[in-house]
Structure formats: C-alpha cells, structure tokens
Design a protein around this motif. Sequence first.
Motif, PDB file in Angstrom:
ATOM      1  N   MET A  25     -10.078   5.811  23.342  1.00 15.52           N
ATOM      2  CA  MET A  25     -11.266   6.158  22.553  1.00 15.52           C
ATOM      3  C   MET A  25     -10.962   6.119  21.055  1.00 15.52           C
ATOM      4  SD  MET A  25     -13.858   6.524  24.504  1.00 15.52           S
ATOM      5  CE  MET A  25     -15.132   7.559  23.782  1.00 15.52           C
ATOM      6  N   ALA A  26      -9.682   6.352  20.714  1.00 15.97           N
ATOM      7  CA  ALA A  26      -9.311   6.343  19.294  1.00 15.97           C
ATOM      8  C   ALA A  26      -9.163   4.918  18.763  1.00 15.97           C
ATOM      9  CB  ALA A  26      -7.999   7.109  19.102  1.00 15.97           C
ATOM     10  N   ALA A  27      -9.013   3.954  19.674  1.00 17.61           N
ATOM     11  CA  ALA A  27      -8.822   2.561  19.244  1.00 17.61           C
ATOM     12  C   ALA A  27     -10.153   1.994  18.737  1.00 17.61           C
ATOM     13  CB  ALA A  27      -8.303   1.726  20.403  1.00 17.61           C
ATOM     14  N   ASP A  28     -10.056   0.975  17.918  1.00 16.34           N
ATOM     15  CA  ASP A  28     -11.247   0.360  17.337  1.00 16.34           C
ATOM     16  C   ASP A  28     -11.917  -0.551  18.381  1.00 16.34           C
ATOM     17  OD1 ASP A  28     -13.078  -1.075  15.959  1.00 16.34           O
ATOM     18  OD2 ASP A  28     -11.632  -2.043  14.602  1.00 16.34           O
ATOM     19  N   ALA A  29     -13.078  -0.119  18.849  1.00 18.64           N
ATOM     20  CA  ALA A  29     -13.746  -0.829  19.951  1.00 18.64           C
ATOM     21  C   ALA A  29     -14.230  -2.216  19.559  1.00 18.64           C
ATOM     22  CB  ALA A  29     -14.909   0.002  20.485  1.00 18.64           C
ATOM     23  N   SER A  30     -14.259  -2.499  18.255  1.00 16.26           N
ATOM     24  CA  SER A  30     -14.700  -3.848  17.863  1.00 16.26           C
ATOM     25  C   SER A  30     -13.675  -4.888  18.321  1.00 16.26           C
ATOM     26  CB  SER A  30     -14.915  -3.936  16.353  1.00 16.26           C
ATOM     27  OG  SER A  30     -13.685  -3.825  15.685  1.00 16.26           O
ATOM     28  N   GLN A  31     -12.450  -4.422  18.643  1.00 15.37           N
ATOM     29  CA  GLN A  31     -11.425  -5.337  19.169  1.00 15.37           C
ATOM     30  C   GLN A  31     -11.841  -5.940  20.503  1.00 15.37           C
ATOM     31  OE1 GLN A  31      -7.145  -3.721  18.683  1.00 15.37           O
ATOM     32  NE2 GLN A  31      -8.435  -1.941  18.991  1.00 15.37           N
ATOM     33  N   TRP A  32     -12.668  -5.202  21.237  1.00 14.07           N
ATOM     34  CA  TRP A  32     -13.051  -5.744  22.545  1.00 14.07           C
ATOM     35  C   TRP A  32     -14.575  -5.948  22.650  1.00 14.07           C
ATOM     36  CZ3 TRP A  32     -10.780  -0.740  22.497  1.00 14.07           C
ATOM     37  CH2 TRP A  32     -11.566   0.305  22.936  1.00 14.07           C
ATOM     38  N   GLU A  33     -15.103  -6.437  21.569  1.00 17.41           N
ATOM     39  CA  GLU A  33     -16.519  -6.783  21.553  1.00 17.41           C
ATOM     40  C   GLU A  33     -16.836  -7.782  22.671  1.00 17.41           C
ATOM     41  OE1 GLU A  33     -17.618  -8.064  17.622  1.00 17.41           O
ATOM     42  OE2 GLU A  33     -19.631  -8.530  18.371  1.00 17.41           O
ATOM     43  N   GLY A  34     -17.925  -7.528  23.355  1.00 19.45           N
ATOM     44  CA  GLY A  34     -18.335  -8.446  24.431  1.00 19.45           C
ATOM     45  C   GLY A  34     -17.709  -8.138  25.775  1.00 19.45           C
ATOM     46  N   ILE A  35     -16.861  -7.102  25.799  1.00 15.41           N
ATOM     47  CA  ILE A  35     -16.176  -6.756  27.048  1.00 15.41           C
ATOM     48  C   ILE A  35     -16.672  -5.399  27.538  1.00 15.41           C
ATOM     49  CG2 ILE A  35     -13.933  -6.406  28.161  1.00 15.41           C
ATOM     50  CD1 ILE A  35     -14.282  -9.165  26.774  1.00 15.41           C
ATOM     51  N   GLN A  36     -16.995  -5.303  28.802  1.00 12.09           N
ATOM     52  CA  GLN A  36     -17.230  -3.989  29.404  1.00 12.09           C
ATOM     53  C   GLN A  36     -15.906  -3.512  29.987  1.00 12.09           C
ATOM     54  OE1 GLN A  36     -20.032  -1.683  29.658  1.00 12.09           O
ATOM     55  NE2 GLN A  36     -18.116  -0.569  30.056  1.00 12.09           N
ATOM     56  N   ALA A  37     -15.348  -2.485  29.356  1.00 12.17           N
ATOM     57  CA  ALA A  37     -14.076  -1.927  29.821  1.00 12.17           C
ATOM     58  C   ALA A  37     -14.346  -0.854  30.868  1.00 12.17           C
ATOM     59  CB  ALA A  37     -13.323  -1.327  28.632  1.00 12.17           C
ATOM     60  N   PHE A  38     -13.441  -0.735  31.850  1.00 16.32           N
ATOM     61  CA  PHE A  38     -13.542   0.378  32.811  1.00 16.32           C
ATOM     62  C   PHE A  38     -12.159   0.789  33.279  1.00 16.32           C
ATOM     63  CE2 PHE A  38     -12.993  -2.104  36.792  1.00 16.32           C
ATOM     64  CZ  PHE A  38     -13.326  -3.390  36.378  1.00 16.32           C
ATOM     65  N   ILE A  39     -11.988   2.094  33.484  1.00 22.90           N
ATOM     66  CA  ILE A  39     -10.697   2.592  33.942  1.00 22.90           C
ATOM     67  C   ILE A  39     -10.892   3.423  35.216  1.00 22.90           C
ATOM     68  CG2 ILE A  39      -9.634   2.516  31.658  1.00 22.90           C
ATOM     69  CD1 ILE A  39      -9.920   5.490  31.403  1.00 22.90           C
ATOM     70  N   ILE A  40      -9.920   3.272  36.115  1.00 23.17           N
ATOM     71  CA  ILE A  40     -10.022   3.903  37.432  1.00 23.17           C
ATOM     72  C   ILE A  40      -8.758   4.726  37.683  1.00 23.17           C
ATOM     73  CG2 ILE A  40     -10.487   3.501  39.871  1.00 23.17           C
ATOM     74  CD1 ILE A  40     -11.920   0.966  39.227  1.00 23.17           C
ATOM     75  N   PRO A  41      -8.738   5.959  37.200  1.00 23.35           N
ATOM     76  CA  PRO A  41      -7.568   6.830  37.389  1.00 23.35           C
ATOM     77  C   PRO A  41      -7.587   7.442  38.790  1.00 23.35           C
ATOM     78  CG  PRO A  41      -9.248   7.962  36.103  1.00 23.35           C
ATOM     79  CD  PRO A  41      -9.811   6.602  36.445  1.00 23.35           C
ATOM     80  N   PRO A  42      -6.545   8.179  39.149  1.00 20.00           N
ATOM     81  CA  PRO A  42      -6.596   8.890  40.427  1.00 20.00           C
ATOM     82  C   PRO A  42      -7.702   9.957  40.408  1.00 20.00           C
ATOM     83  CG  PRO A  42      -4.575   9.413  39.228  1.00 20.00           C
ATOM     84  CD  PRO A  42      -5.268   8.356  38.458  1.00 20.00           C
ATOM     85  N   ALA A  43      -8.184  10.325  41.582  1.00 14.20           N
ATOM     86  CA  ALA A  43      -9.321  11.253  41.689  1.00 14.20           C
ATOM     87  C   ALA A  43      -9.060  12.582  40.990  1.00 14.20           C
ATOM     88  CB  ALA A  43      -9.648  11.499  43.166  1.00 14.20           C
ATOM     89  N   THR A  44      -7.802  13.018  41.005  1.00 13.60           N
ATOM     90  CA  THR A  44      -7.472  14.310  40.393  1.00 13.60           C
ATOM     91  C   THR A  44      -7.749  14.332  38.891  1.00 13.60           C
ATOM     92  OG1 THR A  44      -5.222  13.453  40.268  1.00 13.60           O
ATOM     93  CG2 THR A  44      -5.688  15.031  42.039  1.00 13.60           C
ATOM     94  N   ALA A  45      -7.776  13.161  38.274  1.00 11.83           N
ATOM     95  CA  ALA A  45      -7.930  13.097  36.813  1.00 11.83           C
ATOM     96  C   ALA A  45      -9.345  12.712  36.374  1.00 11.83           C
ATOM     97  CB  ALA A  45      -6.922  12.100  36.234  1.00 11.83           C
TER      98      ALA A  45
END
Length: 247
Positions: A25-45
């Motif tokens: 979240m602290a990174a500059d999101a303009s670096q990944w313009e045009g990309i839908q990012a998604f992260i899949i951590p373990p359920a506990t997190a």
Amino acid sequence: MLWVGTSWKMNGTIDFAREYAWRLMAADASQWEGIQAFIIPPATALDAVRGVLGDNGPILLGAQNAHWEDSGAWTGEVSVPQVADAGAQMVEVGHSERRQHFGDSDEVVNLKVRAIIGHGLRPVLCIGEPAEVFEAGRSIEYITAQADSALQGVDPSSVILAYEPIWAIGEHGREPRRSDLVRAFAALGERYSSDVTAVVYGGSVNAGNAADLLTIPGVEGLFVGRAAWRVPGYLEILRIASRSLRA
Ligand code: PGA
C-alpha cells in the motif's frame, strides 16, 4: 486490463502478512497502472490484511479455499460467508495441490465455484494437466473438461480462469515452451475468454519470464507463487506487466 496476483500457499504469519500489505500500500500504485493486483494470504491473515488494504482499495484480497456449504458440521473447514466476513473478495479454487492432496474432485470444485459466485465473490479457478497428460498431447481436452465441469450451471462472468500446468508449478516445476502455451491459450481464449473476466497463466512465473508470457495471445494476467512471496518480487512483476501494456 491485466490481472496479476499471488497466492502464498501455507506460508506466513499474521505479522508477515500485515507488513507485506503495508509495504504494498505504501508503494506508488502508478507503477502498476492498468493492472488489477490481488493477494491471497493464508486464511489466518485475511482479517489483518483487510485492515490494511481496506474494503474498496486498489488491491483485491482472496482466500485460498472455502467450503461449499455456508455452515454446519464440517470440522476444520471455513465457508464462503466466513472468508467473506474476514475480508475475502475472491476465492481460489481447483488448485492442483487441493485436487491432489485434499480430494477436490471436479464435482467438489463445481460446488465451490457455485458457492463462491452465489455469495457474490470472485472465483480464481485453477485448471491444469499432469505431466503424463501433457506428454500424451492431451492437455487441451483435459483442461477444457476441467473448466467445463467447474463452470457447470454458473454465470462465469466474474471468474478468473488460471491455467497452471501441474508440471510447471513449484520448486521442481519447469517452464512450459512458448509454443505449448500459445496452443493452450488459443484454445482457452476461443472457448472462455468472452465469458469469463480473464484467462491468466500460472506456474513458475518470475520477473525473468513475465514479459514474455504476457506477449502470448490470450494471456490476460499472471498468477504467481514463489516469485511474489516478497514484496519487491511482486512489485517487479506488477511493473513488468504494466509496461507490457504500453509496449
Ligand atoms: P509457483 O506457484 O509460481 O511457485 O510455481 C504457482 C502456483 O502454484 O499457483
């Protein structure tokens, strides 16, 4: 738009996950313009990561698995409403590790896809053939049968379909030849791309091969394991994907 996400498998503490999400979240999101990012951590997190990403943030959050029933006597399982309650907007389903080690048959995968879509979450539906099927030249019939079965009776429009040849996944995985992926994505594209949200590739994706993979016609994103388990690795792949849109 390209979809580029990572599943961490059974790795990471809550602290690790929170820190990962903060750094993203602290990174500059303009670096990944045009990309839908998604992260899949373990359920506990999930809940902790949701706390960092927010409910309507630029990075989507997913769960690695969910049962098809909403509640009941299913010791050890978590349901789609439960992972949604913890913040999941997507649910991974049909990964070869689930199919191989936990008995997630085509029928079970379809039940889960129905539950995920029924609750308004987005499935990340994994399909992929074992090495012997690939060597016998039957990959396409195998993966289309898997996808057809998984999508039976549902509106597939919210599905991210991830093609992950089993022999390409993990530490002992080998990278597929481009020509094999061209053939597979042509078939998947023709059959599914107008119906699903995106068809993506997974299996030993890294910063060295991501740009090439994204030039294969029909590849609409990447599903990454090991190479994105550290934030700099994931950010690098996001940047490469974004640049590929402008190439
Ligand atoms: P890998 O995992 O990128 O570490 O090969 C991919 C996956 O299992 O989805």
